[in-house]
Scaffold this motif. Structure first.
Motif, PDB file in Angstrom:
ATOM      1  N   GLU A   1       1.320  -1.251  -0.013  1.00 28.11           N
ATOM      2  CA  GLU A   1      -0.376   0.057   0.338  1.00 28.11           C
ATOM      3  C   GLU A   1       0.852   0.663  -0.089  1.00 28.11           C
ATOM      4  OE1 GLU A   1      -3.086   2.279   3.154  1.00 28.11           O
ATOM      5  OE2 GLU A   1      -3.384  -0.059   2.830  1.00 28.11           O
ATOM      6  N   ALA A   2       2.415   0.736   0.326  1.00 28.16           N
ATOM      7  CA  ALA A   2       2.344   2.004   0.882  1.00 28.16           C
ATOM      8  C   ALA A   2       2.870   2.991  -0.355  1.00 28.16           C
ATOM      9  CB  ALA A   2       3.632   2.808   2.166  1.00 28.16           C
ATOM     10  N   GLY A   3       4.134   1.428  -0.513  1.00 31.36           N
ATOM     11  CA  GLY A   3       4.856   1.640  -2.428  1.00 31.36           C
ATOM     12  C   GLY A   3       3.878   2.245  -3.524  1.00 31.36           C
ATOM     13  N   GLY A   4       1.953   1.593  -3.331  1.00 26.78           N
ATOM     14  CA  GLY A   4       1.595   2.114  -4.702  1.00 26.78           C
ATOM     15  C   GLY A   4       1.620   3.629  -4.302  1.00 26.78           C
ATOM     16  N   MET A   5       1.159   4.441  -3.631  1.00 29.89           N
ATOM     17  CA  MET A   5       0.702   5.686  -2.846  1.00 29.89           C
ATOM     18  C   MET A   5       2.417   6.586  -2.873  1.00 29.89           C
ATOM     19  SD  MET A   5      -2.093   6.714  -1.302  1.00 29.89           S
ATOM     20  CE  MET A   5      -2.496   8.028  -0.709  1.00 29.89           C
ATOM     21  N   VAL A   6       3.314   5.745  -2.936  1.00 25.33           N
ATOM     22  CA  VAL A   6       4.458   6.582  -3.228  1.00 25.33           C
ATOM     23  C   VAL A   6       4.572   6.931  -3.739  1.00 25.33           C
ATOM     24  CG1 VAL A   6       7.094   6.822  -2.902  1.00 25.33           C
ATOM     25  CG2 VAL A   6       5.830   6.268  -0.883  1.00 25.33           C
ATOM     26  N   CYS A   7       4.682   5.857  -5.336  1.00 23.05           N
ATOM     27  CA  CYS A   7       5.036   5.235  -6.710  1.00 23.05           C
ATOM     28  C   CYS A   7       4.305   6.391  -7.470  1.00 23.05           C
ATOM     29  CB  CYS A   7       4.251   3.930  -7.288  1.00 23.05           C
ATOM     30  SG  CYS A   7       5.806   3.564  -9.076  1.00 23.05           S
ATOM     31  N   LEU A   8       2.649   6.966  -7.134  1.00 21.68           N
ATOM     32  CA  LEU A   8       2.095   7.419  -7.890  1.00 21.68           C
ATOM     33  C   LEU A   8       3.048   9.098  -7.641  1.00 21.68           C
ATOM     34  CD1 LEU A   8      -1.407   5.713  -6.765  1.00 21.68           C
ATOM     35  CD2 LEU A   8      -0.285   5.751  -9.246  1.00 21.68           C
ATOM     36  N   LEU A   9       2.480   9.231  -5.942  1.00 24.34           N
ATOM     37  CA  LEU A   9       3.269  10.698  -6.173  1.00 24.34           C
ATOM     38  C   LEU A   9       4.740  10.878  -6.571  1.00 24.34           C
ATOM     39  CD1 LEU A   9       2.037  10.358  -2.724  1.00 24.34           C
ATOM     40  CD2 LEU A   9       0.680  11.700  -4.271  1.00 24.34           C
TER      41      LEU A   9
ATOM     42  N   LEU B   1       5.887  12.378 -18.301  1.00 28.38           N
ATOM     43  CA  LEU B   1       6.427  12.135 -16.440  1.00 28.38           C
ATOM     44  C   LEU B   1       5.672  11.069 -15.705  1.00 28.38           C
ATOM     45  CD1 LEU B   1       5.664  15.746 -15.788  1.00 28.38           C
ATOM     46  CD2 LEU B   1       7.596  14.400 -15.844  1.00 28.38           C
ATOM     47  N   TYR B   2       4.728  10.392 -16.157  1.00 26.85           N
ATOM     48  CA  TYR B   2       4.241   9.713 -16.024  1.00 26.85           C
ATOM     49  C   TYR B   2       4.463   7.693 -16.755  1.00 26.85           C
ATOM     50  CZ  TYR B   2       2.024  11.289 -12.316  1.00 26.85           C
ATOM     51  OH  TYR B   2       1.674  12.049 -11.035  1.00 26.85           O
ATOM     52  N   LYS B   3       5.553   8.073 -17.482  1.00 25.71           N
ATOM     53  CA  LYS B   3       6.485   7.024 -18.263  1.00 25.71           C
ATOM     54  C   LYS B   3       7.006   6.331 -17.467  1.00 25.71           C
ATOM     55  CE  LYS B   3       7.433   8.701 -22.434  1.00 25.71           C
ATOM     56  NZ  LYS B   3       8.508   9.067 -23.635  1.00 25.71           N
ATOM     57  N   GLY B   4       7.235   4.674 -17.263  1.00 23.96           N
ATOM     58  CA  GLY B   4       7.166   3.672 -16.651  1.00 23.96           C
ATOM     59  C   GLY B   4       6.575   3.865 -15.341  1.00 23.96           C
ATOM     60  N   LEU B   5       5.815   3.924 -14.962  1.00 25.36           N
ATOM     61  CA  LEU B   5       4.492   3.435 -14.198  1.00 25.36           C
ATOM     62  C   LEU B   5       4.356   2.517 -13.493  1.00 25.36           C
ATOM     63  CD1 LEU B   5       3.258   4.670 -11.854  1.00 25.36           C
ATOM     64  CD2 LEU B   5       1.180   6.159 -13.488  1.00 25.36           C
ATOM     65  N   LEU B   6       4.122   1.718 -14.939  1.00 25.69           N
ATOM     66  CA  LEU B   6       3.786   0.580 -14.669  1.00 25.69           C
ATOM     67  C   LEU B   6       4.151   0.203 -14.031  1.00 25.69           C
ATOM     68  CD1 LEU B   6       1.422  -1.469 -15.180  1.00 25.69           C
ATOM     69  CD2 LEU B   6       2.318  -1.838 -17.662  1.00 25.69           C
ATOM     70  N   PRO B   7       5.565  -0.498 -14.451  1.00 29.24           N
ATOM     71  CA  PRO B   7       7.220  -1.031 -14.403  1.00 29.24           C
ATOM     72  C   PRO B   7       7.195  -0.765 -12.543  1.00 29.24           C
ATOM     73  CG  PRO B   7       7.330   0.331 -16.140  1.00 29.24           C
ATOM     74  CD  PRO B   7       5.914   0.097 -15.657  1.00 29.24           C
ATOM     75  N   GLY B   8       7.220   0.921 -12.635  1.00 31.96           N
ATOM     76  CA  GLY B   8       6.956   0.698 -10.930  1.00 31.96           C
ATOM     77  C   GLY B   8       6.198   0.615  -9.791  1.00 31.96           C
ATOM     78  N   LEU B   9       4.736   0.598 -10.935  1.00 32.66           N
ATOM     79  CA  LEU B   9       4.116  -0.523  -9.387  1.00 32.66           C
ATOM     80  C   LEU B   9       4.324  -1.714  -9.470  1.00 32.66           C
ATOM     81  CD1 LEU B   9       1.109   1.309 -10.908  1.00 32.66           C
ATOM     82  CD2 LEU B   9       1.700   1.867  -8.678  1.00 32.66           C
ATOM     83  N   PHE B  10       4.934  -2.173 -10.371  1.00 31.79           N
ATOM     84  CA  PHE B  10       5.570  -3.777  -9.950  1.00 31.79           C
ATOM     85  C   PHE B  10       6.485  -3.839  -9.435  1.00 31.79           C
ATOM     86  CE2 PHE B  10       3.548  -4.838 -14.541  1.00 31.79           C
ATOM     87  CZ  PHE B  10       2.729  -5.091 -14.737  1.00 31.79           C
ATOM     88  N   LEU B  11       6.661  -3.154  -9.584  1.00 33.64           N
ATOM     89  CA  LEU B  11       8.047  -3.044  -8.368  1.00 33.64           C
ATOM     90  C   LEU B  11       7.548  -2.437  -6.900  1.00 33.64           C
ATOM     91  CD1 LEU B  11      11.275  -1.707 -10.772  1.00 33.64           C
ATOM     92  CD2 LEU B  11      11.212  -3.609  -9.297  1.00 33.64           C
ATOM     93  N   VAL B  12       6.352  -2.580  -6.431  1.00 31.91           N
ATOM     94  CA  VAL B  12       6.360  -2.652  -5.596  1.00 31.91           C
ATOM     95  C   VAL B  12       6.339  -3.456  -4.973  1.00 31.91           C
ATOM     96  CG1 VAL B  12       4.223  -1.918  -3.803  1.00 31.91           C
ATOM     97  CG2 VAL B  12       4.384  -0.069  -5.941  1.00 31.91           C
ATOM     98  N   ALA B  13       6.418  -4.712  -5.144  1.00 34.59           N
ATOM     99  CA  ALA B  13       6.289  -5.907  -4.406  1.00 34.59           C
ATOM    100  C   ALA B  13       7.781  -5.795  -4.625  1.00 34.59           C
ATOM    101  CB  ALA B  13       6.813  -7.136  -6.261  1.00 34.59           C
ATOM    102  N   HIS B  14       8.865  -5.324  -4.661  1.00 34.79           N
ATOM    103  CA  HIS B  14      10.095  -4.877  -4.171  1.00 34.79           C
ATOM    104  C   HIS B  14      10.870  -4.420  -2.708  1.00 34.79           C
ATOM    105  CE1 HIS B  14      14.984  -4.460  -4.707  1.00 34.79           C
ATOM    106  NE2 HIS B  14      14.742  -3.097  -3.901  1.00 34.79           N
TER     107      HIS B  14
END
Length: 297
Positions: free
Chosen positions: A111-119, A161-174
């Protein structure tokens, strides 16, 4: 709610300390990740030490700290928000339970990773663009963070500015894997120490700076090995090489094989294991200091 802001402050200080120490290796990692041996406009490096030496010699300190301002901004904000959201979510999940579990740590970190990634994704896009500027760079170079941000918005629009957001959200798993490993290993050590000192309450006072360093590095190693291949290389020459994350993975596998998914992993480990240790050393000690100040008040 003071404890939430204490986590945010401690996380921000930890992020600042970490990025200051590790930024040159992050530049090297980024350069390795985008080099596939086919683009003559990109410099090639034999290994991490050679990359550090070459960048330092040809580009100076400015090259080794390319994109430092957005990295500091992004890291400080990201870690502050991450620890804030993580601890808030964890307290919410355990509200009706007696103790935490691995599943709670995993859910809270995700949850924290997803929020931070979007912001913070726009900050990381700008940082990557600045890091990839080399003497061979085509087109007008960015003069700094503000120039890069304005130019990207003007030439490419806000979506860039949101390029790479999808893999970034995948990396929330990291982050989820890292924090779960950290928390579970932390519990093991605290329980062990508590048994040795039955008169002492289970608290962070049972842990030392060496413990924080070891836990940080160990949890980061687990997360890196599990998630490193999930990455999308940025486009560097104005011509999109990858349509999306799936295309990036397929093309990397076809042209470079399994090694392509682990490009720059040496620099990544050299940077991130000590960096993770520093993050948790600073975070835990600053948090303990803030708690002691609050108790005195």
């Amino acid at each position: 709610m003071d404890w939430q802001w204490e986590n945010a402050v401690a996380g921000s200080v930890a992020g600042l300390a970490t990025v200051t120490f590790s930024h040159p290796l992050d530049v090297v990692r980024t350069r390795f990740q985008v080099y596939d041996g086919r683009n003559p406009n990109l410099p090639s490096y034999k290994n991490t030490p050679h990359a550090l030496f070459t960048i330092g010699r040809s580009e100076g300190l400015r090259g080794l700290y390319a994109g430092f301002y957005p990295a500091v901004l992004g890291s400080t904000i990201s870690w502050g928000l991450y620890f804030y959201f993580y601890n808030s979510a964890k307290q919410r999940y355990i509200k009706n339970q007696d103790k935490t579990s691995a599943s709670i740590h995993l859910a809270s970190a995700a949850e924290a990773g997803g929020m931070v990634c979007l912001l913070t994704n726009p900050v990381w896009v700008v940082k990557t663009r600045l890091q990839l500027q080399t003497p061979q760079h085509l087109g007008r170079p960015y003069s700094g963070f503000n120039d890069a941000l304005i130019t990207i918005l003007k030439d490419e629009g806000w979506r860039a500015l949101y390029k790479g957001l999808l893999p970034g959200l995948f990396l929330v798993a990291h982050g989820a894997i890292q924090f779960t490993a950290y928390e579970e290993l932390r519990k093991v050590i605290i329980d062990f120490r508590h048994k040795q000192k039955s008169s002492v309450d289970k608290s962070s006072d049972l842990l030392t700076t060496v413990d924080y360093a070891t836990l940080g590095a160990a949890s980061k190693l687990v997360a890196i090995l599990a998630t490193y291949p999930i990455q999308q290389r940025p486009n560097t020459d104005g011509v999109p090489r990858y349509a999306d994350s799936r295309h990036a993975m397929e093309k990397t596998a076809r042209l470079e094989g399994i090694k392509g998914f682990y490009g720059g992993i040496t620099a990544n480990l050299l940077k991130n294991l000590p960096a993770a240790s520093i993050t948790f050393i600073v975070y835990e000690n600053v948090l303990n200091l803030l708690k002691r100040v609050r108790r005195k008040d």
